[in-house]
Write a protein that holds these residues in place. Sequence first.
Motif, PDB file in Angstrom:
ATOM      1  N   ASP A 166       0.719  -1.374  -0.086  1.00  0.00           N
ATOM      2  CA  ASP A 166      -0.027   0.086  -0.088  1.00  0.00           C
ATOM      3  C   ASP A 166       0.777   1.373   0.087  1.00  0.00           C
ATOM      4  O   ASP A 166       0.711   2.387  -0.463  1.00  0.00           O
ATOM      5  N   ASN A 167       2.041   1.175   0.434  1.00  0.00           N
ATOM      6  CA  ASN A 167       2.555   2.442   0.761  1.00  0.00           C
ATOM      7  C   ASN A 167       4.034   2.517  -0.291  1.00  0.00           C
ATOM      8  O   ASN A 167       4.747   3.259  -0.373  1.00  0.00           O
ATOM      9  N   ALA A 168       4.522   1.361  -0.799  1.00  0.00           N
ATOM     10  CA  ALA A 168       5.644   1.219  -1.636  1.00  0.00           C
ATOM     11  C   ALA A 168       5.348   2.190  -2.987  1.00  0.00           C
ATOM     12  O   ALA A 168       4.337   1.846  -3.359  1.00  0.00           O
ATOM     13  N   THR A 169       6.362   2.833  -3.504  1.00  0.00           N
ATOM     14  CA  THR A 169       6.132   3.426  -4.889  1.00  0.00           C
ATOM     15  C   THR A 169       7.206   2.709  -5.629  1.00  0.00           C
ATOM     16  O   THR A 169       8.284   2.399  -5.410  1.00  0.00           O
ATOM     17  N   LEU A 170       6.452   1.999  -6.530  1.00  0.00           N
ATOM     18  CA  LEU A 170       7.172   1.041  -7.565  1.00  0.00           C
ATOM     19  C   LEU A 170       7.638   1.859  -8.967  1.00  0.00           C
ATOM     20  O   LEU A 170       6.822   2.676  -9.536  1.00  0.00           O
ATOM     21  N   LEU A 171       8.988   1.896  -8.888  1.00  0.00           N
ATOM     22  CA  LEU A 171       9.533   2.714 -10.155  1.00  0.00           C
ATOM     23  C   LEU A 171       9.550   1.841 -11.466  1.00  0.00           C
ATOM     24  O   LEU A 171      10.058   0.748 -11.257  1.00  0.00           O
ATOM     25  N   GLU A 172       9.046   2.276 -12.684  1.00  0.00           N
ATOM     26  CA  GLU A 172       9.318   1.495 -13.671  1.00  0.00           C
ATOM     27  C   GLU A 172      10.580   2.173 -14.660  1.00  0.00           C
ATOM     28  O   GLU A 172      10.802   3.303 -14.557  1.00  0.00           O
ATOM     29  N   SER A 173      11.258   1.162 -15.223  1.00  0.00           N
ATOM     30  CA  SER A 173      12.422   1.770 -15.975  1.00  0.00           C
ATOM     31  C   SER A 173      12.818   0.529 -16.994  1.00  0.00           C
ATOM     32  O   SER A 173      12.385  -0.666 -16.794  1.00  0.00           O
ATOM     33  N   PRO A 174      13.484   0.880 -18.235  1.00  0.00           N
ATOM     34  CA  PRO A 174      13.822  -0.219 -19.208  1.00  0.00           C
ATOM     35  C   PRO A 174      14.862  -1.348 -18.282  1.00  0.00           C
ATOM     36  O   PRO A 174      14.794  -2.462 -18.747  1.00  0.00           O
ATOM     37  N   GLU A 175      15.608  -0.860 -17.391  1.00  0.00           N
ATOM     38  CA  GLU A 175      16.317  -1.873 -16.666  1.00  0.00           C
ATOM     39  C   GLU A 175      15.759  -2.761 -15.864  1.00  0.00           C
ATOM     40  O   GLU A 175      15.994  -3.948 -15.894  1.00  0.00           O
ATOM     41  N   VAL A 176      14.527  -2.320 -15.269  1.00  0.00           N
ATOM     42  CA  VAL A 176      13.786  -3.423 -14.307  1.00  0.00           C
ATOM     43  C   VAL A 176      13.061  -4.348 -15.366  1.00  0.00           C
ATOM     44  O   VAL A 176      12.872  -5.633 -15.332  1.00  0.00           O
ATOM     45  N   GLU A 177      12.656  -3.719 -16.528  1.00  0.00           N
ATOM     46  CA  GLU A 177      11.876  -4.638 -17.677  1.00  0.00           C
ATOM     47  C   GLU A 177      13.106  -5.602 -17.958  1.00  0.00           C
ATOM     48  O   GLU A 177      12.620  -6.746 -18.286  1.00  0.00           O
TER      49      GLU A 177
END
Length: 286
Positions: free
Chosen positions: A255-266
Amino acid sequence: MNPKQRKKLLKQAKKNKTATNAKAPSGYIAKMSAYLELFNDYPAVKVLINNVIAADRLLKQGLLPQTLPVLLLPDDIQDTIFKTVNQTYPAGDPRGDKVWNKLSAALPDLDKQLRGFRDYLETEYGMWAYISAPFAKALAEFINGRPTLEVMAGNGYVSKGLRDNKQDVIATDSKDWTAENQTGRHPVTEIEQLSASDAFEKYQNQVDVIVMVWSPDGLTIDWDLLQKIRQSDKDFTFIVIGEKNGATDSKEFWDNATLLESPEVEKLNQHFRDFDLIQDRVYLVK
């Protein structure tokens, strides 16, 4: 059992750590080897079984396994078997009927065994997240030499993979589960006994990256750690592997985590792929 029911059972097993005797299902690999011989004429089935057996063999040698395919039988496998039997035996030949009956009768249990491979890994090796050698290499490349702390390392499969790829990592685990299952009982690399919060307090000034894999469902130790990370003056890269709002981690954390998207994560998730009904993946958390 439908997928939703199975996911619920897997989630409950993770929450309660129900593998109290820490023993593998009786004869699991022997059964899979027998199925390999039985379905020798069906390549689509053989490749699934071979992947299971090969992963087990590598883990028994203290090595990380390779990436798994999705361990589900093809939807048309009964049609394929029926066609193959009819092409092999003349119509009305009792030998064909015998082969068909034997193979078709084996399919439900084979399907169950393939779907249960994660259960086998958990009880035999204390491996909750499936950490493959290709994923460990990709993770090490992503971290790129930055000093790293792994919390809740369990038996240390992630840290082992990072160390195998020349990455500097401090592996820690509370070892609270050693009396209940295989988690922490047979480490594959050196692990310091520390809780997640204590490990962060001790090593926060020495590391730039924090890795947390399959934090127990329902326990707020993950949320406690995230709050400590946010209270620090340092900007950490926080790598989390788990199933969002599923089998891992607390509700407070998701509920509190901010999830960051990036090409590296993909790119990391190209190597960390689903093989069963648990849809865990790699996240960067802020």
